[in-house]
Design a protein around this motif. Structure first.
Motif, PDB file in Angstrom:
ATOM      1  N   THR A 151      -4.978  10.899  -7.316  1.00 45.44           N
ATOM      2  CA  THR A 151      -5.902  10.376  -6.927  1.00 45.44           C
ATOM      3  C   THR A 151      -6.688  11.745  -5.669  1.00 45.44           C
ATOM      4  OG1 THR A 151      -4.330   8.647  -6.635  1.00 45.44           O
ATOM      5  CG2 THR A 151      -6.513   8.691  -4.768  1.00 45.44           C
ATOM      6  N   MET A 152      -6.039  13.015  -5.767  1.00 44.56           N
ATOM      7  CA  MET A 152      -6.109  13.866  -5.733  1.00 44.56           C
ATOM      8  C   MET A 152      -7.425  14.324  -6.493  1.00 44.56           C
ATOM      9  SD  MET A 152      -3.033  15.464  -3.962  1.00 44.56           S
ATOM     10  CE  MET A 152      -3.857  17.884  -3.356  1.00 44.56           C
ATOM     11  N   LYS A 153      -7.231  14.159  -7.864  1.00 49.17           N
ATOM     12  CA  LYS A 153      -8.155  14.866  -8.738  1.00 49.17           C
ATOM     13  C   LYS A 153      -9.399  13.921  -8.196  1.00 49.17           C
ATOM     14  CE  LYS A 153      -9.009  16.818 -12.569  1.00 49.17           C
ATOM     15  NZ  LYS A 153      -9.643  18.672 -12.377  1.00 49.17           N
ATOM     16  N   LYS A 154      -9.268  12.588  -8.483  1.00 48.71           N
ATOM     17  CA  LYS A 154     -10.505  11.752  -8.253  1.00 48.71           C
ATOM     18  C   LYS A 154     -11.730  12.026  -7.823  1.00 48.71           C
ATOM     19  CE  LYS A 154     -11.117   6.282  -8.753  1.00 48.71           C
ATOM     20  NZ  LYS A 154     -10.864   5.359  -8.793  1.00 48.71           N
ATOM     21  N   TYR A 155     -10.945  12.591  -5.971  1.00 48.52           N
ATOM     22  CA  TYR A 155     -11.634  12.488  -5.273  1.00 48.52           C
ATOM     23  C   TYR A 155     -12.080  14.392  -4.647  1.00 48.52           C
ATOM     24  CZ  TYR A 155     -11.077   7.663  -4.721  1.00 48.52           C
ATOM     25  OH  TYR A 155     -11.279   6.129  -5.148  1.00 48.52           O
ATOM     26  N   GLU A 156     -13.553  14.474  -4.921  1.00 51.45           N
ATOM     27  CA  GLU A 156     -13.441  15.934  -4.260  1.00 51.45           C
ATOM     28  C   GLU A 156     -12.853  16.323  -3.064  1.00 51.45           C
ATOM     29  OE1 GLU A 156     -15.485  19.237  -2.935  1.00 51.45           O
ATOM     30  OE2 GLU A 156     -16.337  17.012  -2.375  1.00 51.45           O
TER      31      GLU A 156
ATOM     32  N   ILE B 263      -2.260  18.358 -13.717  1.00 49.34           N
ATOM     33  CA  ILE B 263      -3.032  17.940 -12.969  1.00 49.34           C
ATOM     34  C   ILE B 263      -4.122  17.609 -12.815  1.00 49.34           C
ATOM     35  CG2 ILE B 263      -3.210  15.376 -12.482  1.00 49.34           C
ATOM     36  CD1 ILE B 263      -0.030  14.809 -12.497  1.00 49.34           C
ATOM     37  N   ILE B 264      -4.544  18.506 -11.106  1.00 49.32           N
ATOM     38  CA  ILE B 264      -4.558  19.142  -9.950  1.00 49.32           C
ATOM     39  C   ILE B 264      -5.642  20.503 -10.524  1.00 49.32           C
ATOM     40  CG2 ILE B 264      -6.025  20.001  -8.338  1.00 49.32           C
ATOM     41  CD1 ILE B 264      -3.413  17.751  -7.123  1.00 49.32           C
ATOM     42  N   GLY B 265      -4.683  21.411 -11.304  1.00 45.18           N
ATOM     43  CA  GLY B 265      -5.275  22.562 -12.107  1.00 45.18           C
ATOM     44  C   GLY B 265      -4.694  24.158 -11.285  1.00 45.18           C
TER      45      GLY B 265
ATOM     46  N   ILE C 182       0.624  -1.604  -0.094  1.00 44.35           N
ATOM     47  CA  ILE C 182      -0.099   0.272   0.363  1.00 44.35           C
ATOM     48  C   ILE C 182       0.857   1.314  -0.397  1.00 44.35           C
ATOM     49  CG2 ILE C 182      -2.014   1.460   1.328  1.00 44.35           C
ATOM     50  CD1 ILE C 182      -2.864  -1.511   2.338  1.00 44.35           C
ATOM     51  N   THR C 183       0.561   1.761  -1.028  1.00 42.31           N
ATOM     52  CA  THR C 183       1.394   3.457  -1.125  1.00 42.31           C
ATOM     53  C   THR C 183       0.676   4.402  -0.468  1.00 42.31           C
ATOM     54  OG1 THR C 183       0.418   3.935  -3.362  1.00 42.31           O
ATOM     55  CG2 THR C 183       2.394   2.664  -3.222  1.00 42.31           C
ATOM     56  N   PHE C 184       1.198   5.829  -0.625  1.00 46.09           N
ATOM     57  CA  PHE C 184       0.696   6.762  -0.091  1.00 46.09           C
ATOM     58  C   PHE C 184      -0.956   7.164  -0.885  1.00 46.09           C
ATOM     59  CE2 PHE C 184       0.123  11.600   0.729  1.00 46.09           C
ATOM     60  CZ  PHE C 184      -0.276  11.476   0.974  1.00 46.09           C
ATOM     61  N   ALA C 185      -0.418   7.102  -2.093  1.00 45.45           N
ATOM     62  CA  ALA C 185      -1.572   6.800  -2.890  1.00 45.45           C
ATOM     63  C   ALA C 185      -3.136   5.958  -3.181  1.00 45.45           C
ATOM     64  CB  ALA C 185      -1.269   6.605  -5.045  1.00 45.45           C
ATOM     65  N   ASN C 186      -2.322   4.305  -2.683  1.00 48.80           N
ATOM     66  CA  ASN C 186      -3.520   3.704  -1.973  1.00 48.80           C
ATOM     67  C   ASN C 186      -4.076   4.248  -1.051  1.00 48.80           C
ATOM     68  OD1 ASN C 186      -1.594   1.114  -3.164  1.00 48.80           O
ATOM     69  ND2 ASN C 186      -3.138   1.973  -3.918  1.00 48.80           N
ATOM     70  N   LEU C 187      -3.469   4.694   0.268  1.00 50.89           N
ATOM     71  CA  LEU C 187      -4.066   5.530   1.530  1.00 50.89           C
ATOM     72  C   LEU C 187      -4.823   6.518   1.272  1.00 50.89           C
ATOM     73  CD1 LEU C 187      -4.047   5.109   4.590  1.00 50.89           C
ATOM     74  CD2 LEU C 187      -1.737   6.624   4.197  1.00 50.89           C
TER      75      LEU C 187
END
Length: 487
Positions: free
Chosen positions: A295-300, A340-342, A260-265
């Protein structure tokens, strides 16, 4: 209580905390009828504040209530910071003040915890006669036994650094809590050997906490009314957890990769509930990945804010700082965030002026990096040599103090300009804000933060702490946004 050390210049939004900030927090009053009272004073970073919550939990089970008045305490604990000499001087001055109280109440017990305890160890007992016990960051489970040892008339020390301790099974007692936001420690220690930094010496090697204990803590906080968690680590991007054999079935069922990486966590915590905001600190430029950004982009509910310390804008200086990245690498990571994020993603930094051998041209490189990134805010310092670090062993602290301070003032001036520019871009826009409480200046106004970690202040009306509101920003200062709630 908050205190900013005189020779550390900081520009940040009002609610930001960070490793380099020399702030002080004290324990709150809790009176459940226990026999003894504990007073904790915490200095420095978010990790220290989080550790004090662990200490309070341990001591609560041993028959202690907490108090905000040290005169009422049976045990006083100072959770200390060693990142700068001034931080240690502040603690020593505080111990001198407590000495006066202890002369009147000799039975009062005084202990030093944390990084300063780890760095100086038993030396503290010899130098500061008022100190009864010294406990490092990995030895808090031993506190009840150490307190008993002092009760029996002995001095007590435990500064053993562990390769496994994460305190994953201890439910923290939330101190100084607004009931809305909370810290969750996801890892301890640091494997980076930045030449100016004492953290690897005082907090030991890096180890990651079981992700399921992290998710469970986040779920419990949400169930108890909290709306935001900040995942803490010296370098969160290097978080990595491998399961034991008996955990593999659970891991496969969850659909997460074996390691489990930080992105997974981040994704696991974001899935606790859409109304639970997720922040994290601190990121390291050499380790932050595009996977984390996606991952940040995926979840509001993962906030669009990254603390990405640069320390310097010059590659040679970064090399002797042992930061293990170049100016070009750092710029590439900033470009990835913006792509990626903006452009609206908040980015903050740490900057050190006057590091060993830094030239005027290299100082200018720091200013031009700031011009390129345009940080929303920064934590800014002049270099302070720390005993035992690589820099102290290898380099001469050869930049005169007046030059360090002049360069720092130029960095601060540049940051104020950029902070104002970035905040002006938010004027006329609607921001989703989580209400954290009253404004510091008036109970007629409330304050909270937007996704980019900027403080927003607006009229209270009928709204309450813990609610999400949409605020139309109509004006700003370099540090704060102001506006009104809109439907």
């Amino acid at each position: 209580m908050q205190k900013v050390i005189e020779d550390i210049d900081i520009l940040a939004n009002d609610s930001a905390q960070h490793e380099a900030c020399e702030t002080v927090k004290v324990s709150e009053d809790e009176n459940t009828g226990k026999e003894r009272k504990l007073y904790i004073e915490s200095y420095g970073c978010q990790m220290n504040f989080s550790d004090s919550e662990i200490v309070s939990s341990i001591m609560k089970k041993e028959g202690f209530d907490t108090t905000s008045n040290f005169n009422e305490a049976d045990v006083i604990l100072l959770n200390t910071c060693s990142i700068r000499e001034k931080a240690e001087q502040t603690v020593r001055a505080r111990l001198s003040q407590f000495n006066t109280v202890k002369k009147q109440r000799p039975e009062m017990m005084i202990g030093v915890l944390g990084c300063m305890a780890e760095r100086l160890k038993s030396q503290l007992l010899e130098e500061e006669k008022v100190v009864d016990l010294v406990v490092g960051p990995d030895a808090y489970r031993d506190l009840p036994g150490l307190v008993k040892q002092v009760d029996e008339g002995q001095k007590a020390v435990n500064t053993f650094l562990s390769r496994e301790e994460t305190y994953a099974d201890i439910s923290p007692v939330r101190l100084n809590s607004n009931g809305v936001t909370a810290f969750i420690s996801i890892m301890r220690g640091c494997d980076n050997m930045c030449s100016f930094c004492v953290v690897p010496l005082t907090r030991g090697r890096e180890r990651s906490r079981d992700p399921y204990s992290i998710v469970n803590e986040a779920q419990e906080l949400f169930n108890n009314g909290y709306k935001e968690v900040t995942l803490l680590g010296q370098n969160v991007d290097s978080y990595k957890w491998s399961p034991e054999v008996n955990n593999k079935a659970r891991l496969e069922k969850s659909g997460v990769s074996e390691v489990i990486t930080f992105a997974n966590l981040l994704e696991m915590v974001a899935k606790v509930h859409p109304d639970l905001r997720v922040r994290f600190s601190t990121s390291h430029p050499k380790d932050i990945t595009d996977e984390v950004l996606h991952t940040m982009k995926k979840y509001e509910n993962i906030c669009n804010y990254i603390h990405l310390p640069a320390q310097s804008g010059n590659t040679r200086v970064l090399d002797i700082m042992n930061r293990t990245y170049t100016r070009e690498w750092y710029i590439d990571r900033v470009d990835a965030i913006r792509k990626i994020i903006g452009q609206e993603c908040g980015i903050s930094s740490d900057m050190i002026s006057g590091f060993c051998t830094e030239t005027e041209e290299e100082h200018q490189d720091t200013l031009t990096l700031m011009d390129y990134v345009k940080y929303d805010f920064s934590y800014m310092f002049f270099y302070s040599e720390r005993p035992g670090t690589l820099a102290a062993k290898k380099f001469k602290d050869d930049i005169p103090l007046e030059v360090k301070k002049r360069r720092l003032s130029e960095i601060i001036e540049r940051q104020q300009k950029h902070s104002h520019e970035r905040n002006q871009k938010d004027v006329g826009k609607v921001h989703k804000v989580l209400i954290e409480g009253f404004s510091k200046r008036s109970n007629d106004d409330l304050q909270g933060r937007n996704s980019a970690n900027k403080v927003v202040i607006f009229p209270k009306k009928h709204y309450q702490k813990g609610q999400y509101v949409n605020v139309l920003v109509d004006r700003c200062t370099p540090a704060t946004l102001f506006g009104n709630i809109v439907d």
